[in-house]
Design a protein around this motif. Structure first.
Motif, short mmCIF file in Angstrom:
data_model
loop_
_atom_site.label_atom_id
_atom_site.label_comp_id
_atom_site.label_asym_id
_atom_site.label_seq_id
_atom_site.Cartn_x
_atom_site.Cartn_y
_atom_site.Cartn_z
N MET A 5 74.97 59.15 40.36
CA MET A 5 76.05 59.43 38.86
C MET A 5 77.24 60.11 39.36
N ARG A 6 76.97 60.46 40.97
CA ARG A 6 78.18 60.50 41.34
C ARG A 6 80.05 60.20 41.55
N HIS A 7 79.19 58.52 42.13
CA HIS A 7 80.43 57.81 41.96
C HIS A 7 80.30 57.37 40.76
N HIS A 8 79.78 57.10 39.53
CA HIS A 8 80.49 57.28 38.42
C HIS A 8 81.60 58.40 37.80
N ALA A 22 84.84 57.60 39.38
CA ALA A 22 85.21 55.97 38.70
C ALA A 22 86.09 56.15 36.67
N GLU A 23 85.34 57.24 36.81
CA GLU A 23 86.03 57.45 34.91
C GLU A 23 86.84 58.47 35.13
N VAL A 24 86.74 59.79 36.40
CA VAL A 24 88.09 60.37 36.61
C VAL A 24 89.10 59.54 37.30
N ALA A 25 89.08 58.41 38.01
CA ALA A 25 90.20 58.09 38.45
C ALA A 25 90.90 56.16 37.63
N GLY A 26 90.09 56.91 36.19
CA GLY A 26 90.10 55.13 35.61
C GLY A 26 90.48 54.28 35.87
N LYS A 27 88.96 53.56 36.49
CA LYS A 27 88.64 52.48 37.08
C LYS A 27 88.74 52.18 35.66
N GLU A 75 84.32 47.99 36.40
CA GLU A 75 83.45 48.69 37.60
C GLU A 75 82.47 49.77 36.48
N LEU A 76 83.19 50.70 35.77
CA LEU A 76 82.96 51.40 34.99
C LEU A 76 81.82 51.64 34.77
N ALA A 77 80.91 49.90 33.86
CA ALA A 77 79.60 49.33 33.56
C ALA A 77 78.88 49.10 34.78
N ARG A 78 79.54 49.03 36.09
CA ARG A 78 78.43 48.40 37.34
C ARG A 78 77.92 49.61 37.68
N LEU A 79 79.44 50.87 37.76
CA LEU A 79 78.18 51.80 38.10
C LEU A 79 77.63 52.48 37.28
N ALA A 119 74.05 53.76 38.93
CA ALA A 119 72.88 55.04 38.36
C ALA A 119 71.87 55.04 37.62
N ASP A 120 71.72 54.57 36.32
CA ASP A 120 70.87 54.65 35.29
C ASP A 120 69.43 53.68 35.93
#
Length: 69
Positions: A23-26, A29-34, A38-42, A46-47
């Protein structure tokens, strides 16, 4: 070995830590604008880890002595 609630929780702790880390990595990644891919994968990772945590404890507590539906 006698199984206790505390023992079951401790046994599931590594899985809980993995779910929190995913969840932290996701979020990072959101904050970093990935990219959306990549966001969907993370998010999927997490889910799935969160669901594994949710599914683990009732099964561990039941210890196969009753059917879970």
């Amino acid at each position: 070995m006698k199984r206790t609630i505390l023992g079951i929780i401790e046994a599931g702790e590594p899985l809980i830590q993995q779910a929190i880390e995913a969840m932290r990595h996701h979020r990072e990644a959101e904050v970093a604008g990935k990219s959306p891919d990549e966001l969907a994968r993370l998010r999927l990772l997490a889910d799935s880890l969160y669901q594994a945590v949710v599914d683990y404890h009732p099964r561990a507590i039941a210890d196969g002595s009753q059917a879970l539906h």
